[in-house]
Design an enzyme around this catalytic site. Sequence first.
Site, PDB file in Angstrom:
ATOM      1  N   GLU A  49      15.843  -1.706  -6.672  1.00 21.41           N
ATOM      2  CA  GLU A  49      14.405  -1.796  -6.384  1.00 21.41           C
ATOM      3  C   GLU A  49      13.755  -0.695  -7.186  1.00 21.41           C
ATOM      4  O   GLU A  49      14.003   0.488  -6.948  1.00 21.41           O
ATOM      5  CB  GLU A  49      14.132  -1.521  -4.908  1.00 21.41           C
ATOM      6  CG  GLU A  49      14.444  -2.680  -4.004  1.00 21.41           C
ATOM      7  CD  GLU A  49      14.162  -2.344  -2.546  1.00 21.41           C
ATOM      8  OE1 GLU A  49      14.397  -3.208  -1.713  1.00 21.41           O
ATOM      9  OE2 GLU A  49      13.720  -1.217  -2.246  1.00 21.41           O
ATOM     10  N   ASP A  60       5.207   5.192   2.909  1.00 25.24           N
ATOM     11  CA  ASP A  60       6.298   6.069   2.497  1.00 25.24           C
ATOM     12  C   ASP A  60       6.237   7.432   3.157  1.00 25.24           C
ATOM     13  O   ASP A  60       5.165   7.993   3.373  1.00 25.24           O
ATOM     14  CB  ASP A  60       6.272   6.247   0.973  1.00 25.24           C
ATOM     15  CG  ASP A  60       6.790   5.018   0.261  1.00 25.24           C
ATOM     16  OD1 ASP A  60       7.931   4.604   0.569  1.00 25.24           O
ATOM     17  OD2 ASP A  60       6.061   4.450  -0.575  1.00 25.24           O
TER      18      ASP A  60
END
Lengths: 266, 403
Positions: A49, A60
């Site tokens: 990824e 995040d």
Amino acid sequence: MGRIADAFENARSENRAALVIYLCAGDPDLNATVELVVAAAESGADIVELGVPFSDPTADGPAIQRAAQRSLRGGTTLAKVLETVRVIRSRTHIPILLFGYYNPILSYGEQKLVDDAAESGADGFLVVNLPPEESAGLRGPAVERGLDFVPLVAPTSDPHRIQQAGEMATSFIYYVSMTGVTGSTATDLASASKRAAALQRELGRPLAIGFGVKTKADVATVSPHADGVVVGSAVVQAIEVAASTDEAVLAVRALVSELAGGLARQ
Amino acid sequence: MRYLARLMQPLESVSGRYGPYGGRYVAETLMPALDELSRAYEECQGDPAFQAELDSLLHHYAGRETPTCLASRLSAEVGMRIWLKREDLCHTGAHKVNNTIGQILLAKRMHKTRIIAETGAGQHGVATATACALMGLPCEVFMGAEDVRRQAPNVQRMELLGAKVHSVTSGSATLKDAMNEALRDWVTNVRTTHYCVGSVAGPHPYPMIVRDFQAVIGRESRVQMLEQAGKLPDAVVACVGGGSNAMGIFAGFIDDAAVRLIGVEAAGDGVATGKHAAPLCAGGVGVLHGAKSYVLQTADGQIVEAHSISAGLDYPGVGPEHAWLKDTGRATYTAVTDDAALDGFQQLCRTEGIIPALETSHAFAYLPTLAKELGPDADVLVCLSGRGDKDLETVIEQLAERG
Ligand SMILES: Cc1ncc(COP(=O)(O)O)c(C=O)c1O
């Protein structure tokens, strides 16, 4: 079948989960990214990824936030990430999933991105803040070009949403192990893995578990149940503490090999 | 009682679109929570008991209705009739409380046990902390470190009200980053926590809910204008950060086609310098914090830091309904600089004995320009969104620098 689906098929034929490794493109720089992806591929990663950095990564935790900031300070753009994918493609066949947030994609142009990503050799998209309801503009062109669109399922998703994700998935579904941001500590990876196993049977699609998977032991917990396991923040942190690109490459080799060691099913 | 807290019927489709704007660009984890919020809000709209409780709190606790008054000396100086909708007289000193009382009531209905909020100027943080104290819910507020510094009195107020204030150091350490951090908290604690969004921004249904709770400003002032001026205003002017006080007052006049709706953004050092907070005037279409709207961004879709003297306007995005009002031409948007805002601030202090918030001062700074266009016979209604006690330190510092 695309490269991503092949990778799951291949792992399944070896009676193990597929190991998915997240790297933030451009951290510490885009040349290093090429070496880091190759290193991950050579050390046992099945899929990469490749994170496209965004200024406001609301899903995040601190490690990937810092990586995105370093990358953006270095001048990374989506266009440069695609150039980097092209370079990577001359070195390895590992499937590359572009992973990021929607605004840089919208700004680039969805159709143009799909065309350019396909030409660069990328294999698909996972967009954290693009739920099924908003995804037609990217998913349609992507599927048409034979690129994957990877939907997410969260612990909060109800049966209707899970079904919807199953219908939209072209290769696999990303199963978020817990409510939280990347880099958090998973509280109960074992039950999340079992739930993923049940869902992948129900949906007839592979599921990869991400969020909170950091160590070989975590991988070993997931691998018997889910078809895939994603490690991100731990890899990003190993790169962060390395003193040079060479050191980062060695660190990624060591970490990915170790994680891959957790894939074996007894 | 006629402060008219009635909630409007939603104009939005289920997906919450305003033309191409709005929507829900959030992590999958949050999607069910947004559905839950939409359902809960719909139930409340149809529930007279909820309406009665909201009405009662707005009246007996928050002090609604707020007056509309003619600003005679300011009118004489500026050269048109200026009417002030006095949201500065709401409990906590700004319009923000209209929304937080509504949302915390809603959160209680949803059996949420914890409230989070983002804040820029601290007014929304204070208003959230206030509603939480009133209704007995724990409250945590995310505030950029830069804003913690420049709006210190509001940090102290929030703490006295029992809220925990998290100073956010990431990015530009202002409102945008506070909202990022609030979203990260929400995605982690979504099962127990209601995120009390402070403006008409964020994913659907927030822009709709916050507008509806703020629409009381427009409904009251429309009635008040008819009573006191004997006519509707020729124009309605409000400052635009996320856009909630503007959407609230616009909502009352949106169907009155002859009433011009004017939003004033923060031009910071000047729109041409790039250091501003004027996405409607000088930004492009993008997706930030869950909605598609106008944003400040680079050519490759990275969000750019905003710049404004006023913490509450220092935000690179704006609510999606404003984007649609701009594109359709129903409202127009302009921007004034930090300097002009300081002038507007001083002028209102001097002529009317009212110290406005720096956010609000942007609306006043535009009035001289508007007066040139409309002439002395015009009636203009201005949303006096908040009072300026919190800004004294900044203003005194800036005025000293000017010499
Ligand atoms: C007094 C006042 N006015 C205006 C604003 C800007 O927000 P909005 O545009 O949502 O009304 C703020 C925000 O903090 C405020 O405190």
